[in-house]
Design a protein around this motif. Structure first.
Motif, short mmCIF file in Angstrom:
data_model
loop_
_atom_site.label_atom_id
_atom_site.label_comp_id
_atom_site.label_asym_id
_atom_site.label_seq_id
_atom_site.Cartn_x
_atom_site.Cartn_y
_atom_site.Cartn_z
N GLY A 173 25.27 61.68 24.44
CA GLY A 173 26.28 61.24 25.03
C GLY A 173 26.49 59.73 24.92
O GLY A 173 25.59 59.01 23.86
N LYS A 174 27.22 58.85 25.62
CA LYS A 174 27.36 57.76 25.20
C LYS A 174 27.00 56.82 26.76
O LYS A 174 26.88 57.35 27.81
CB LYS A 174 28.98 57.06 25.16
N LYS A 175 26.41 55.75 26.56
CA LYS A 175 25.74 54.75 27.46
C LYS A 175 26.77 53.69 27.84
O LYS A 175 27.61 53.33 26.80
CB LYS A 175 24.36 54.19 27.17
N LYS A 176 26.80 52.97 29.09
CA LYS A 176 27.74 52.31 29.32
C LYS A 176 26.84 50.71 29.71
O LYS A 176 25.96 51.19 30.58
CB LYS A 176 28.65 52.41 30.42
N ARG A 177 27.39 49.56 29.64
CA ARG A 177 26.60 48.44 30.29
C ARG A 177 27.83 47.55 30.46
O ARG A 177 28.99 47.43 30.14
CB ARG A 177 25.76 47.77 29.14
N LEU A 178 27.40 46.67 31.42
CA LEU A 178 28.41 45.84 32.10
C LEU A 178 28.40 44.37 31.35
O LEU A 178 27.56 43.93 30.81
CB LEU A 178 27.94 45.44 33.39
N VAL A 179 29.72 44.01 31.00
CA VAL A 179 29.90 42.69 30.26
C VAL A 179 30.91 42.07 31.16
O VAL A 179 31.57 42.52 31.59
CB VAL A 179 30.29 43.09 28.82
N ILE A 180 31.11 40.95 30.92
CA ILE A 180 31.94 39.66 31.51
C ILE A 180 33.62 40.30 30.90
O ILE A 180 33.57 40.32 29.80
CB ILE A 180 31.59 38.48 31.40
N ASP A 181 34.21 40.32 32.07
CA ASP A 181 35.54 40.59 31.52
C ASP A 181 36.23 39.17 31.81
O ASP A 181 36.34 38.46 32.83
CB ASP A 181 36.18 41.40 32.63
N GLU A 182 36.69 38.41 30.77
CA GLU A 182 37.13 37.37 30.47
C GLU A 182 38.46 37.07 31.19
O GLU A 182 38.83 35.95 31.44
CB GLU A 182 37.29 36.76 29.00
N ALA A 183 39.22 38.18 31.35
CA ALA A 183 40.42 37.94 31.97
C ALA A 183 40.22 37.69 33.56
O ALA A 183 41.22 37.31 34.35
CB ALA A 183 41.34 39.37 31.87
N GLU A 184 39.06 38.52 34.20
CA GLU A 184 39.02 38.36 35.58
C GLU A 184 38.14 37.20 35.99
O GLU A 184 38.10 36.81 37.17
CB GLU A 184 38.31 39.73 36.26
N ALA A 185 37.05 36.97 34.91
CA ALA A 185 35.95 36.12 35.28
C ALA A 185 36.51 34.82 35.98
O ALA A 185 35.86 34.03 37.04
CB ALA A 185 35.23 35.66 34.15
N PRO A 186 37.45 33.96 35.46
CA PRO A 186 38.04 32.84 35.81
C PRO A 186 38.52 32.84 37.49
O PRO A 186 38.23 31.93 38.15
CB PRO A 186 39.39 32.41 35.07
N THR A 187 38.85 34.21 38.16
CA THR A 187 39.22 34.07 39.23
C THR A 187 37.80 34.26 40.18
O THR A 187 37.96 33.36 41.33
CB THR A 187 39.90 35.72 39.56
N VAL A 188 36.66 34.75 39.83
CA VAL A 188 35.26 34.78 40.35
C VAL A 188 35.16 33.30 40.36
O VAL A 188 34.44 32.91 41.51
CB VAL A 188 34.45 35.71 39.73
N ARG A 189 35.03 32.62 39.22
CA ARG A 189 34.62 31.29 39.51
C ARG A 189 35.61 30.37 40.36
O ARG A 189 35.03 29.67 41.07
CB ARG A 189 34.67 30.57 38.14
N ARG A 190 36.72 30.77 40.69
CA ARG A 190 37.65 29.93 41.21
C ARG A 190 37.20 30.38 42.79
O ARG A 190 37.40 29.14 43.68
CB ARG A 190 39.15 30.22 41.08
N ILE A 191 37.16 31.37 43.17
CA ILE A 191 36.72 31.71 44.61
C ILE A 191 35.48 31.03 45.03
O ILE A 191 35.34 30.55 45.93
CB ILE A 191 36.62 33.36 44.57
#
Length: 538
Positions: A173-191
């Motif tokens: 099957g397929k494996k998954k890994r976490l990568v940065i979501d450039e659409a949501e990451a700015p909100t995290v940095r702002r918080i």
């Protein structure tokens, strides 16, 4: 006889891709028709484990069956494991149904209503529970190994990240890994920025940050931000690249022992130093450490100013119907003027004197350079013993972890019972381990203090910039920077004594941006006597 059908699979993935639920329903409908039963209702539970009762359709079915009169006389399941995989809970719910006159019937594990049939159902239930635990054990082992290889096991990634599918030839099957979501990451940095730096000079808590995001239309995957969501995000180490799998027992809702965690390195959204600085600030601002009024009040010296005669805090008081504001000793407020000799002092006068003294007597080039020289000398003297201290601490940490592992192995092999005495011993070992880790981290941070690379020119520039910010009362930065670098202010009626943290002040000067990080205390007194300040009284 009217009956209800109950069909279930364990995961939503099974419900989407499997044919189990349609097949369960088909077989139960055919069985009911052959036996002359009419189906009154069907309950379908897609994606819910049978090891607990946190199942909406299951609870609705139990609630309906206990109505007076009950809408059906029996609940039909494909196998008893569809109803429950916990033998104790199985027995409790079956007894509840019997009291309402409702039978539980399995079309593949039919039993009689006598004592023999009851025993058979209990045996089936015990085997279902055993099989569930064995399956869970092997599944968890596979998931932990998957995490160790750097892959993501969950269905929903943390906010700020997304999953990327990898088509690996050697894997099933397929494996998954976490990568940065450039659409949501700015909100995290702002918080993180809002929590650490505030907004327009005012500190912001989790509730204020959630309100600010909502005001600007920033959503959390379509939902509004709440205080709890902001708080969870600020405490998630994944944002500094340290994602942890198998940290929590979801059934017991408890944190598992740290040795069972699997750490997965991922790309960080937040710099590690910033994350640790926010964690320290969260600790400092927690109600257990600092009262909420100290954090939220606009009053400059609340929580810092103390009476030097009796040691009590000095808080605000008013006079002339609220027209005048003072700092007054709590002992005098609670027990009368005769209990302490420190007089009340006008708030504005005390605020101006403290800020002026901090700017004119601490943030001068001469004073800062003298502190830098003292700090370098202190670090030089401490350096010789730090390596030995680290070796000692790490040696004890290894011995402690070995002892802990042996203890758990003895329990797993049945050599020792997990009684209260053993639990107490395990808790003591865990507490000592946490204390050692804190000591090791503190010693490492002392070795990494950036002040040794600080030049006189950098120090002068920092002092000038900070002095301007502290004295600018309109910008709202005065309280924040005063609380950052001053730990205590004492007033005896004639003289003000301030104490602060040299290491914090000098480390801030060594950063590219003022206030980027926090460094543990060292040499607490940088201002023992203000000398020319003869006090605010007339």
């Amino acid at each position: 006889m009217a009956v209800a059908l109950y069909a279930r699979v364990s995961t939503t993935k099974q419900a989407d891709k499997d044919l189990s639920i349609p097949d369960q329903l088909r077989q139960m409908r055919d069985w009911s028709k052959r036996n002359g039963y009419s189906v009154a209702k069907e309950y379908v539970e897609p994606g819910a484990s049978a090891t607990d009762d946190r199942r909406p359709e299951f609870q609705q079915m139990i609630s309906d069956s206990t109505l007076k009169p009950s809408p059906y006389e029996a609940i039909i399941v494909h196998s008893l494991s569809r109803f429950f995989r916990d033998s104790l809970q199985f027995a409790l719910y079956e007894r509840q149904l019997k009291k309402s006159g409702v039978k539980l019937i399995s079309i593949t594990q039919q039993t009689s209503d006598d004592a023999g049939g009851e025993m058979a159902r209990k045996i089936f239930s015990m085997f279902d529970e055993y099989q569930s635990k064995e399956t869970g054990k092997h599944t968890l082992r596979a998931l932990k190994e998957n995490a160790r290889q750097g892959f993501f096991n969950g269905s929903k990634p943390p906010f700020g990240y997304k999953t990327e599918e990898l088509d690996l030839p050697a894997a099933k099957g397929k494996k998954k890994r976490l990568v940065i979501d450039e659409a949501e990451a700015p909100t995290v940095r702002r918080i993180f920025e809002l929590y650490y730096s505030g907004l327009n000079g005012c500190e912001m808590g989790c509730l204020q940050i959630a309100a600010n995001l909502d005001e600007h239309g920033v959503k959390r995957r379509g939902a509004k931000w709440t205080r709890n969501r902001v708080q969870q995000l600020l405490g998630d180490a994944a944002y500094m690249g340290d994602y942890v799998f198998n940290k929590k027992d979801m059934q017991a809702q408890q944190i598992k022992p740290e040795e069972e965690w699997v750490r997965v390195s991922i790309d960080p959204i937040i710099d590690k130093q910033v994350f640790l600085a926010v964690a320290q600030r969260r600790h400092d601002r927690s109600p257990a450490v600092t009262p909420a009024r100290v954090v939220s009040t606009p009053t400059l010296l609340t929580g810092l100013l103390r009476c030097d005669n009796c040691g009590a805090g000095m808080t605000t008081a008013t006079g002339k119907g609220g027209r005048y504001q003072y700092y007054k000793c709590n002992t005098r407020i609670g027990r009368g003027a005769g209990a302490c000799c420190t007089p009340a002092v006008p708030m504005q006068k005390m605020d101006d004197l403290v800020l002026a003294a901090f700017a004119d007597k601490v943030l001068t080039p001469e004073r800062l350079r003298a502190m830098l020289q003292e700090m370098k000398q202190h670090l030089k003297q401490a350096a010789s013993g730090q390596d030995e201290t680290l070796r000692t601490l790490k040696k004890e940490l290894v011995e402690l972890e070995t002892a802990t592992n042996r203890l758990y192995e003895a329990v797993e092999k049945g050599l020792l019972p997990m009684d209260d005495t053993l639990k107490g011993r395990a808790q003591k070992l865990k507490a000592r381990r946490e204390a050692l880790l804190i000591e090791v981290a503190g010693t490492n941070r002392m070795k990494e203090l950036p002040v040794t690379m600080l030049s006189a020119r950098q120090l002068d520039t920092f002092g000038t910039a900070l002095r301007a910010r502290v004295l600018d009362r309109t910008a709202g930065f005065s309280k924040r920077y005063l609380r950052e670098f001053v730990s205590e202010i004492r007033f005896d009626g004639k003289r003000i004594v301030m104490r602060g943290k040299k290491a914090v002040l000098l480390a801030a000067a060594a950063q590219k941006e003022m206030g980027t990080t926090r460094v543990p205390r060292s040499e607490p007194n940088w201002l023992l006597n203000l000398g020319s300040n003869q006090g605010p009284t007339d």
